[in-house]
Write a protein that holds these residues in place. Sequence first.
Motif, PDB file in Angstrom:
ATOM      1  N   LEU A  75      22.662  27.207  81.486  1.00  0.00           N
ATOM      2  CA  LEU A  75      22.585  26.040  81.436  1.00  0.00           C
ATOM      3  C   LEU A  75      23.460  25.628  80.620  1.00  0.00           C
ATOM      4  CD1 LEU A  75      20.514  23.612  81.529  1.00  0.00           C
ATOM      5  CD2 LEU A  75      19.237  24.472  79.490  1.00  0.00           C
ATOM      6  N   ALA A  76      23.993  24.475  80.814  1.00  0.00           N
ATOM      7  CA  ALA A  76      25.240  23.918  80.113  1.00  0.00           C
ATOM      8  C   ALA A  76      25.374  22.341  79.935  1.00  0.00           C
ATOM      9  CB  ALA A  76      26.853  24.141  80.875  1.00  0.00           C
ATOM     10  N   LEU A  77      25.619  21.917  79.015  1.00  0.00           N
ATOM     11  CA  LEU A  77      25.846  20.447  78.811  1.00  0.00           C
ATOM     12  C   LEU A  77      27.274  20.146  79.090  1.00  0.00           C
ATOM     13  CD1 LEU A  77      24.737  17.630  77.732  1.00  0.00           C
ATOM     14  CD2 LEU A  77      25.882  18.382  75.550  1.00  0.00           C
ATOM     15  N   GLU A  78      27.822  19.027  79.843  1.00  0.00           N
ATOM     16  CA  GLU A  78      29.046  18.890  80.298  1.00  0.00           C
ATOM     17  C   GLU A  78      29.243  17.339  79.783  1.00  0.00           C
ATOM     18  OE1 GLU A  78      30.133  19.801  84.249  1.00  0.00           O
ATOM     19  OE2 GLU A  78      30.146  21.989  83.746  1.00  0.00           O
ATOM     20  N   ILE A  79      30.391  17.241  79.263  1.00  0.00           N
ATOM     21  CA  ILE A  79      30.614  15.749  78.672  1.00  0.00           C
ATOM     22  C   ILE A  79      32.070  15.505  79.158  1.00  0.00           C
ATOM     23  CG2 ILE A  79      31.056  14.171  76.727  1.00  0.00           C
ATOM     24  CD1 ILE A  79      29.341  16.275  75.054  1.00  0.00           C
ATOM     25  N   PRO A  80      32.267  14.616  80.170  1.00  0.00           N
ATOM     26  CA  PRO A  80      33.622  14.341  80.815  1.00  0.00           C
ATOM     27  C   PRO A  80      34.335  13.185  79.967  1.00  0.00           C
ATOM     28  CG  PRO A  80      31.778  14.225  82.388  1.00  0.00           C
ATOM     29  CD  PRO A  80      31.070  14.175  81.074  1.00  0.00           C
ATOM     30  N   LEU A  81      35.492  13.429  79.721  1.00  0.00           N
ATOM     31  CA  LEU A  81      36.173  12.532  78.799  1.00  0.00           C
ATOM     32  C   LEU A  81      37.243  12.162  79.638  1.00  0.00           C
ATOM     33  CD1 LEU A  81      35.791  14.428  75.453  1.00  0.00           C
ATOM     34  CD2 LEU A  81      34.567  12.350  76.199  1.00  0.00           C
ATOM     35  N   ARG A  82      37.837  10.821  79.339  1.00  0.00           N
ATOM     36  CA  ARG A  82      39.152  10.381  79.928  1.00  0.00           C
ATOM     37  C   ARG A  82      40.396  11.041  79.290  1.00  0.00           C
ATOM     38  NH1 ARG A  82      38.719   4.059  79.455  1.00  0.00           N
ATOM     39  NH2 ARG A  82      40.938   4.355  79.969  1.00  0.00           N
ATOM     40  N   ARG A  83      41.376  11.609  80.149  1.00  0.00           N
ATOM     41  CA  ARG A  83      42.527  12.472  79.645  1.00  0.00           C
ATOM     42  C   ARG A  83      43.062  11.817  78.463  1.00  0.00           C
ATOM     43  NH1 ARG A  83      44.834  17.237  82.073  1.00  0.00           N
ATOM     44  NH2 ARG A  83      45.865  18.241  80.508  1.00  0.00           N
ATOM     45  N   TRP A  85      42.203  10.421  75.840  1.00  0.00           N
ATOM     46  CA  TRP A  85      41.619  10.433  74.746  1.00  0.00           C
ATOM     47  C   TRP A  85      41.541  11.812  73.943  1.00  0.00           C
ATOM     48  CZ3 TRP A  85      39.853   7.162  71.315  1.00  0.00           C
ATOM     49  CH2 TRP A  85      39.613   5.643  71.712  1.00  0.00           C
ATOM     50  N   VAL A  86      41.842  12.766  74.857  1.00  0.00           N
ATOM     51  CA  VAL A  86      41.720  14.245  74.227  1.00  0.00           C
ATOM     52  C   VAL A  86      43.214  14.778  74.164  1.00  0.00           C
ATOM     53  CG1 VAL A  86      40.952  16.601  74.584  1.00  0.00           C
ATOM     54  CG2 VAL A  86      39.582  14.464  75.300  1.00  0.00           C
ATOM     55  N   LYS A  87      43.754  14.665  72.824  1.00  0.00           N
ATOM     56  CA  LYS A  87      45.078  15.144  72.520  1.00  0.00           C
ATOM     57  C   LYS A  87      44.816  16.152  71.494  1.00  0.00           C
ATOM     58  CE  LYS A  87      49.591  13.549  70.853  1.00  0.00           C
ATOM     59  NZ  LYS A  87      50.037  12.353  70.189  1.00  0.00           N
ATOM     60  N   PHE A  88      43.792  16.304  70.515  1.00  0.00           N
ATOM     61  CA  PHE A  88      43.512  17.309  69.703  1.00  0.00           C
ATOM     62  C   PHE A  88      42.232  17.960  69.873  1.00  0.00           C
ATOM     63  CE2 PHE A  88      46.325  14.207  67.822  1.00  0.00           C
ATOM     64  CZ  PHE A  88      47.768  14.839  67.751  1.00  0.00           C
ATOM     65  N   VAL A  89      42.103  19.324  69.276  1.00  0.00           N
ATOM     66  CA  VAL A  89      40.823  19.838  68.975  1.00  0.00           C
ATOM     67  C   VAL A  89      40.659  19.952  67.639  1.00  0.00           C
ATOM     68  CG1 VAL A  89      39.499  22.116  69.396  1.00  0.00           C
ATOM     69  CG2 VAL A  89      40.862  20.992  71.027  1.00  0.00           C
ATOM     70  N   LYS A 107      47.619  23.354  77.057  1.00  0.00           N
ATOM     71  CA  LYS A 107      47.704  22.982  78.365  1.00  0.00           C
ATOM     72  C   LYS A 107      46.640  23.544  79.241  1.00  0.00           C
ATOM     73  CE  LYS A 107      51.310  22.971  82.085  1.00  0.00           C
ATOM     74  NZ  LYS A 107      52.432  23.132  82.591  1.00  0.00           N
ATOM     75  N   ASP A 108      46.269  24.752  79.216  1.00  0.00           N
ATOM     76  CA  ASP A 108      45.253  25.484  79.849  1.00  0.00           C
ATOM     77  C   ASP A 108      43.828  25.186  79.241  1.00  0.00           C
ATOM     78  OD1 ASP A 108      47.345  26.236  81.690  1.00  0.00           O
ATOM     79  OD2 ASP A 108      47.597  28.100  80.683  1.00  0.00           O
ATOM     80  N   GLY A 109      43.600  24.551  78.337  1.00  0.00           N
ATOM     81  CA  GLY A 109      42.600  24.459  77.726  1.00  0.00           C
ATOM     82  C   GLY A 109      41.904  25.323  76.763  1.00  0.00           C
ATOM     83  N   TRP A 110      40.721  25.329  75.997  1.00  0.00           N
ATOM     84  CA  TRP A 110      40.387  26.210  75.119  1.00  0.00           C
ATOM     85  C   TRP A 110      38.941  26.361  75.166  1.00  0.00           C
ATOM     86  CZ3 TRP A 110      36.783  24.522  70.995  1.00  0.00           C
ATOM     87  CH2 TRP A 110      37.082  25.253  69.896  1.00  0.00           C
ATOM     88  N   PRO A 154      40.600  20.995  80.920  1.00  0.00           N
ATOM     89  CA  PRO A 154      41.427  20.038  81.281  1.00  0.00           C
ATOM     90  C   PRO A 154      41.250  19.898  82.975  1.00  0.00           C
ATOM     91  CG  PRO A 154      42.599  21.577  80.004  1.00  0.00           C
ATOM     92  CD  PRO A 154      41.551  22.212  80.073  1.00  0.00           C
ATOM     93  N   LYS A 155      41.312  18.745  83.310  1.00  0.00           N
ATOM     94  CA  LYS A 155      41.276  18.517  84.884  1.00  0.00           C
ATOM     95  C   LYS A 155      42.494  17.318  85.122  1.00  0.00           C
ATOM     96  CE  LYS A 155      36.680  20.302  85.739  1.00  0.00           C
ATOM     97  NZ  LYS A 155      35.383  19.775  86.536  1.00  0.00           N
ATOM     98  N   LYS A 156      42.619  16.726  86.186  1.00  0.00           N
ATOM     99  CA  LYS A 156      43.551  16.032  86.579  1.00  0.00           C
ATOM    100  C   LYS A 156      43.612  14.773  85.669  1.00  0.00           C
ATOM    101  CE  LYS A 156      45.787  13.264  90.192  1.00  0.00           C
ATOM    102  NZ  LYS A 156      45.683  12.881  91.675  1.00  0.00           N
ATOM    103  N   ASP A 157      42.551  13.938  85.679  1.00  0.00           N
ATOM    104  CA  ASP A 157      42.371  12.891  84.990  1.00  0.00           C
ATOM    105  C   ASP A 157      41.233  12.827  83.790  1.00  0.00           C
ATOM    106  OD1 ASP A 157      44.347  11.541  86.491  1.00  0.00           O
ATOM    107  OD2 ASP A 157      42.685  11.246  88.118  1.00  0.00           O
ATOM    108  N   THR A 158      40.828  14.022  83.770  1.00  0.00           N
ATOM    109  CA  THR A 158      39.704  14.089  82.635  1.00  0.00           C
ATOM    110  C   THR A 158      39.679  15.376  82.013  1.00  0.00           C
ATOM    111  OG1 THR A 158      38.190  15.169  84.278  1.00  0.00           O
ATOM    112  CG2 THR A 158      37.973  12.763  84.145  1.00  0.00           C
ATOM    113  N   VAL A 159      39.074  15.503  80.916  1.00  0.00           N
ATOM    114  CA  VAL A 159      38.893  16.701  80.077  1.00  0.00           C
ATOM    115  C   VAL A 159      37.225  16.957  79.895  1.00  0.00           C
ATOM    116  CG1 VAL A 159      39.416  17.942  77.963  1.00  0.00           C
ATOM    117  CG2 VAL A 159      41.171  16.582  78.902  1.00  0.00           C
ATOM    118  N   VAL A 160      36.729  18.138  80.306  1.00  0.00           N
ATOM    119  CA  VAL A 160      35.280  18.368  79.944  1.00  0.00           C
ATOM    120  C   VAL A 160      35.065  19.160  78.788  1.00  0.00           C
ATOM    121  CG1 VAL A 160      33.343  19.323  81.465  1.00  0.00           C
ATOM    122  CG2 VAL A 160      35.068  17.999  82.481  1.00  0.00           C
ATOM    123  N   LEU A 161      34.175  18.697  78.036  1.00  0.00           N
ATOM    124  CA  LEU A 161      33.741  19.376  76.853  1.00  0.00           C
ATOM    125  C   LEU A 161      32.464  20.063  77.494  1.00  0.00           C
ATOM    126  CD1 LEU A 161      33.453  20.454  74.132  1.00  0.00           C
ATOM    127  CD2 LEU A 161      32.424  18.261  73.495  1.00  0.00           C
TER     128      LEU A 161
END
Length: 819
Positions: A75-83, A85-89, A107-110, A154-161
């Motif tokens: 069970l997971a919560l997914e929050i798709p964000l526009r790419r 907007w996501v530069k830092f963690v 580059k490969d996510g976290w 990270p995906k093409k146009d989005t980043v999913v938390l």
Amino acid sequence: MLAAPVRWRGELYGKEFEFQRWQTKCLNAKETEVVLVGESRFEDIDLQVRTTIEFDGLMRFDVRLNPNTHYITKLALEIPLRREWVKFVYHWPPGWPHIDGTFPLPKDGWQSPFYHYVWLGNESGGICWFTESEQPFVKGRVTGDEGRVIQVVPKKDTVVLRINFVQNATLPTFREWTVTFGLLPTPVKPWRKDYHRYLVGIDAGYGMEKEEFWVGSVLSYSALGNLNASQGTLEFWVQLGFEPTKDSAMLFAVGLYSPNYITLHWLHQLRWNQGAGLSLRVEWDRREEPIYIQVPLNWKKDEWHHIALTWGKAIALYVDGNLVAQKPFEGLLGRKVDLQSLSLSFGGSSSTFAIDELRISREVRASFNLSEPPDADESTLLLDRLEREDEIMVSRWTKPEVGTGGIVSDLAEFVAGRFGKCLRLTGKRYGISTFERFKQLGIKAVNLPEWWTQAQGTTETVHEERLKSFVSEAHKQGIKVLLYFGFEMGDAASEWKWLKYELAGREPQARVHLPIRSFGVQPQSYFGIDHGAQPYQDYLIEGIAHLIAKYDIDGVYLDGTHLAGGCANEYHGHGWFDEKGKERGISFIWSSRRLMKRMYQVIKSVKPDGIIYAHTSSVVLAPTISFADFFYNGEQLMELVPAARQQGYKPPAEIVPLTTFAVLFNGRPWGVPCHFHPGSLELNEALSISLLHDVFPAPYTPARELVEQIGKIRSVYEEFGADEAEWHPYFEKPALITAQPECVKVSFHRSRKDGKLLLVISNLSAKSVKAKVSLDLNRLKLSLPIKVFDALKKVQLQATDASFLIDIRPASFRLVLVW
């Protein structure tokens, strides 16, 4: 910010599923919050989400899931964000003194284990997810699951938390599963329109309101490497530039701002009416005085005299080669001390004097040749002839023959001395009160630190008349007064007896035993407290209301009171037990937010322009600082900078990467202005990185010259009209202004009225550079010839077409006007 709706995804019997069909209704809608309830079903799995949306954008989700007869394995919560907007963690914990929880998104996510708080964003904003407890997370036995609780994909146009609540495990059937978490987009509110006109002075003190404002120049060395605390000799020549029977000066000090220190003063009136002379003091814990020596002397203005201090089995004072006083004493301070945390300083008084031929030795000397300058030998740790400054160092440093040089403040001058040149430490009196000068420098508020009261953490003081006088004089100059509240309570507080178990658990453990720096108060033990406890919150809020009503204070300085540390205190319902029976703590974010909200209401209802000043240091929690007017970050650099420089000098940008500063020490991503605490950085070092992000250091009020420097820089911004101007940071693409070499960065304001530019040009390297700054005149709407003007030195610089050259010291900056 969202690329698609937030969604719940799970796995049932090896197949993925998603809750898609929702029935939603509004339970309550008012100005401060809206409450929604949504329900969805897959098969006969029921999911109910109660969502509370508050006025600052915070969304609280209270989730209830009933799997009925099904075995949900993921069970997971997914929050798709526009790419974009996501530069830092940024994640928390860890807290103090770490800054490595902030970094660019790989580059490969976290992915990571459980954290209470995660923020994703860029230099202008983002979104945070947070929860108080790890208890609802159900982990399976697959290797690596514990490191995949939080994923950023990270995906093409989005980043999913992705928050993985259940991983390769089974939610027990017929058992309700619940979790509460929050989401908050940042910035949390509009940017403050008077930021460049508003400084907050740190650590003011009773009596300051009655003092004339003065500035004294200082020469300051690190004690480490330059001094041996167990035995040695410190000697120098001194020339008083004032009438010795009419004025006084602190000649030198070791460890001045530490609990144990030694000072040598020239006093125009010694104790017991002994006339003018030298006064040598050692103080322990700011209350005991194991050494006090005074020597009456008939000195004249502008005479040169030789002073030597020796220590070992005794402490001795020599004047002009003659032993004038001696007392048995172990070492320099009589106690074991950490030299890394101590400084050796000369000056800092309103009076002017000169020093020459400073020598420190590891041996006890008993004779001195006064006819010629001292030589270096195998015992010499420091020999500084004070002839000139080192041009390749950050700001102004002396260039000694032996040892590490000292930092020279701006008022000091190299002039003719006893042998060759010397350093004249100039004092300046302003003829107006301290608060009058603060007003001129743009200091709109000051805080009284913890010793405003007799007991740490209490909401009343025995110093009633002192506090009333301080507030009254500050208000005459339009300066607000903030009182300190922190993360500790002293056992000298009468409230400690009935609050201690609520605040510190079954067996309270003292963090430290210290005297509070308050008038005549005995030492006390400080206990770390859980300010998430409801009884303490009630006590504090009522106490702040009382202080406003009785003393007319204008707000509070919070030293961690707004944070949300770990707590497992069952006295107020915090904590839980894991499957192995181990007691685990929670992070009381919701409780801290409730405290901040109540504090905001009680202060702003009486003082609409009152101030909540949140000292964060390492932890920036958007749900709580949403109710602050400013946050104050950087004290952790007191530890991080010396540790990073143990093997040699590193400029600030190699200790605090620009990407870290842009998030953790910058107010713009959060919507709450930040003031910078320079920690162990020299002021120009601090400014070279903070001004690049449009962040001012907060002036530390006891250091008068630093107050002057910061105030004068702030006045340049106010005269330019920076609050009404456009802000263009160095990371803006495409750049309107570029600089070479690469270690030089440029940020600037552009006036909306006349198109003038105010540039901050920072050299982030450890070497001096001649920088070339080039401007895109067409896009900046400027025309040739351009004029370039140093805003601090008040001199014009030479420009060639659309560029100019400028010299910048290591880890320093220049402030330049262009039109």
